[in-house]
Design a protein around this motif. Structure first.
Motif, short mmCIF file in Angstrom:
data_model
loop_
_atom_site.label_atom_id
_atom_site.label_comp_id
_atom_site.label_asym_id
_atom_site.label_seq_id
_atom_site.Cartn_x
_atom_site.Cartn_y
_atom_site.Cartn_z
N SER A 63 16.12 21.22 -0.98
CA SER A 63 15.71 19.84 -0.77
C SER A 63 16.36 19.31 0.50
O SER A 63 17.58 19.34 0.63
CB SER A 63 16.10 18.96 -1.96
OG SER A 63 16.05 17.59 -1.63
N TRP A 111 24.67 16.39 1.12
CA TRP A 111 25.84 17.25 1.03
C TRP A 111 26.60 17.30 2.36
O TRP A 111 27.83 17.36 2.38
CB TRP A 111 25.44 18.64 0.57
CG TRP A 111 25.07 18.70 -0.88
CD1 TRP A 111 24.69 17.65 -1.67
CD2 TRP A 111 25.06 19.85 -1.72
NE1 TRP A 111 24.42 18.09 -2.94
CE2 TRP A 111 24.64 19.43 -3.01
CE3 TRP A 111 25.33 21.20 -1.51
CZ2 TRP A 111 24.51 20.32 -4.08
CZ3 TRP A 111 25.20 22.10 -2.57
CH2 TRP A 111 24.78 21.66 -3.85
N GLU A 163 23.23 19.40 7.89
CA GLU A 163 22.44 19.80 6.72
C GLU A 163 22.05 21.26 6.75
O GLU A 163 21.74 21.86 5.72
CB GLU A 163 21.19 18.93 6.59
CG GLU A 163 20.15 19.12 7.68
CD GLU A 163 20.18 18.04 8.72
OE1 GLU A 163 19.12 17.77 9.32
OE2 GLU A 163 21.26 17.46 8.96
N ILE A 204 21.36 18.05 -10.26
CA ILE A 204 21.96 18.39 -8.98
C ILE A 204 23.32 17.74 -8.80
O ILE A 204 24.21 18.27 -8.15
CB ILE A 204 21.01 18.00 -7.81
CG1 ILE A 204 21.49 18.56 -6.47
CG2 ILE A 204 20.87 16.49 -7.75
CD1 ILE A 204 21.35 20.05 -6.33
N PHE A 219 18.86 16.54 -0.42
CA PHE A 219 20.16 16.97 -0.94
C PHE A 219 20.98 17.68 0.14
O PHE A 219 22.20 17.53 0.19
CB PHE A 219 19.97 17.87 -2.15
CG PHE A 219 19.40 17.15 -3.34
CD1 PHE A 219 19.77 15.86 -3.64
CD2 PHE A 219 18.46 17.77 -4.17
CE1 PHE A 219 19.25 15.19 -4.73
CE2 PHE A 219 17.94 17.11 -5.26
CZ PHE A 219 18.33 15.82 -5.55
N ASP A 220 20.32 18.46 1.01
CA ASP A 220 21.06 19.09 2.11
C ASP A 220 21.74 18.03 2.98
O ASP A 220 22.90 18.17 3.37
CB ASP A 220 20.12 19.93 2.97
CG ASP A 220 19.64 21.20 2.28
OD1 ASP A 220 20.22 21.57 1.23
OD2 ASP A 220 18.68 21.81 2.78
N PHE A 242 23.61 23.89 4.31
CA PHE A 242 23.31 23.88 2.88
C PHE A 242 21.88 24.32 2.64
O PHE A 242 21.00 24.14 3.49
CB PHE A 242 23.55 22.47 2.31
CG PHE A 242 24.94 21.96 2.58
CD1 PHE A 242 26.01 22.38 1.81
CD2 PHE A 242 25.18 21.09 3.64
CE1 PHE A 242 27.30 21.94 2.07
CE2 PHE A 242 26.45 20.64 3.91
CZ PHE A 242 27.51 21.06 3.14
N HIS A 243 21.66 24.89 1.47
CA HIS A 243 20.34 25.45 1.15
C HIS A 243 19.98 25.13 -0.29
O HIS A 243 19.78 26.02 -1.12
CB HIS A 243 20.35 26.96 1.39
CG HIS A 243 20.83 27.35 2.77
ND1 HIS A 243 20.04 27.21 3.89
CD2 HIS A 243 22.04 27.81 3.19
CE1 HIS A 243 20.73 27.61 4.96
NE2 HIS A 243 21.94 27.97 4.55
N THR A 244 19.91 23.83 -0.58
CA THR A 244 19.61 23.40 -1.95
C THR A 244 18.13 23.50 -2.27
O THR A 244 17.75 23.41 -3.44
CB THR A 244 20.05 21.95 -2.16
OG1 THR A 244 19.24 21.09 -1.34
CG2 THR A 244 21.52 21.76 -1.79
#
Length: 358
Positions: free
Chosen positions: A53, A60, A46, A285, A56-57, A49-51
């Motif tokens: 959240s 993904w 995770e 998203i 969500f990270d 990723f830098h969403t």
């Protein structure tokens, strides 16, 4: 003349590589696969990723490993001579896919480890994504050490699906998504093919209920519903329909065709040879940006259905758009990467671009 050339040249140039991919050209597929393998060797988590959240990270990272397995497995099924080159990366992705750290995003929502809770009754529908990927691994690597876990996950999902009065199980507490449940059913369909397990009675009953309740008259798939009441909680969406059509291809060809027809009839938009899929709702998203009604995710996901159903023209039109905004570049060693994709985008696009009729 300049205006005419400006309209034609990009369309022709950006359609050459997609046309080769539609035809299953090994070299073109392999160039994209090399970069997906490179990401797999980095053990994406995770932190990549830098969403904004943590949920969500985590999703993904989980999706990156899932789509890596699907993409590489599809290529191996089309080109068996690549098996020895791809299976090590697939094994590594499978290890990460079912690792407790990768599944932390879901455990935080349920308050329980999903693997430890397989004997329980909570939905955990996102496990369909993992099970589908493990099924693809078994299709090309029958001796995988994850075979027993794959069987356990499928048994749990089958039991939960059999008890679902409205053909839905929850992804997270109080949240049910028909596209996710199609991944569950698709995983059972693939499990049946690769192991000989018999899920036919369950899947036939599930399919009848699912089609009647969750596929809109337009051919689009309802995005969210209530597993307890059977009521819709969101409108039909292009992104869910497109990824759902891909998952449906593993379990119910007639349903996959129905969803594909919805995408082609209601969803497909084209301008100067560049294709897209209408989202039918505002962006979020999952859908990605929605521009003039056309969704980024829906467009990418729909590549799979177009290839599965042999629609070369639609596939190439959609892929031209992916090439235009994804910015593919050559990499050292013969690889090819979408600059705008990152780990998830590159794995997901490759899975959609190489989807094949089951």
């Amino acid at each position: 003349m300049i205006v005419v050339l400006a309209a034609i040249v990009p369309r022709v140039w950006l359609g050459r590589e997609p046309a080769r991919l539609f035809d299953g050209d090994r070299a073109t597929q392999d160039a994209l696969a090399r970069e997906v393998i490179a990401y797999a060797e980095r053990d994406v988590d995770e932190g990549a990723f830098h969403t904004g959240s943590a949920l969500f990270d985590g999703e993904w990272a989980f999706g990156t490993h899932q789509m890596t397995l699907l993409a590489l497995g599809q290529i191996v099924l089309e080109h068996p001579e690549l098996r020895d080159a791809y299976v090590p990366a697939m094994r590594r992705a499978a290890d990460r896919l079912v690792d407790a750290g990768t599944l932390r995003f879901a455990a935080s929502r349920w308050g329980e480890d999903p693997i430890a809770a397989l004997d329980g009754d909570h939905g955990h529908a996102y496990l369909g994504y993992a099970a589908l990927a493990l099924g693809m691994l078994r299709a090309v690597d029958p001796e995988t050490p994850h075979a027993a876990l794959h069987d356990r996950i499928e048994a749990a999902l089958a039991r939960r699906l059999a008890r679902a009065p409205h053909a839905l199980i929850e992804t997270y507490p109080g949240e049910s998504y028909p596209p996710d449940v199609l991944a569950v059913a698709g995983s059972l369909g693939l499990h049946q093919r690769v192991t000989g397990a018999d899920h036919r009675a369950l899947l036939d009953a599930w399919s009848r209920t699912f089609r009647a309740r969750w596929i809109d008259a337009s051919g689009y798939l309802v995005q969210a519903g209530d597993a307890r009441t059977g009521e819709a909680r969101d409108a039909p969406r292009g992104s869910g329909t497109a990824i759902g059509a891909y998952f449906a291809s593993f379990v119910d060809r007639d349903m996959a065709r129905t969803l594909d027809e919805g995408l082609a009839r209601r969803g497909h938009a084209t301008f100067l040879g560049f294709g897209g899929v209408r989202e039918g709702a505002e962006g979020d998203i999952d859908s990605g940006p929605v521009l003039l009604g056309v969704g980024v995710s829906a467009t990418g996901f729909a590549l799979a259905s177009a290839r599965i159903h042999g629609d070369r023209d639609r596939y190439v039109e959609l892929a031209r758009t992916a090439w235009l905004f994804g910015v593919p570049v050559d990499r050292e060693g013969g690889g090819r990467r979408f600059v705008a994709g990152g780990p998830l985008g590159n794995a997901l696009l490759l899975a959609m671009l190489t989807a094949r009729a089951s």
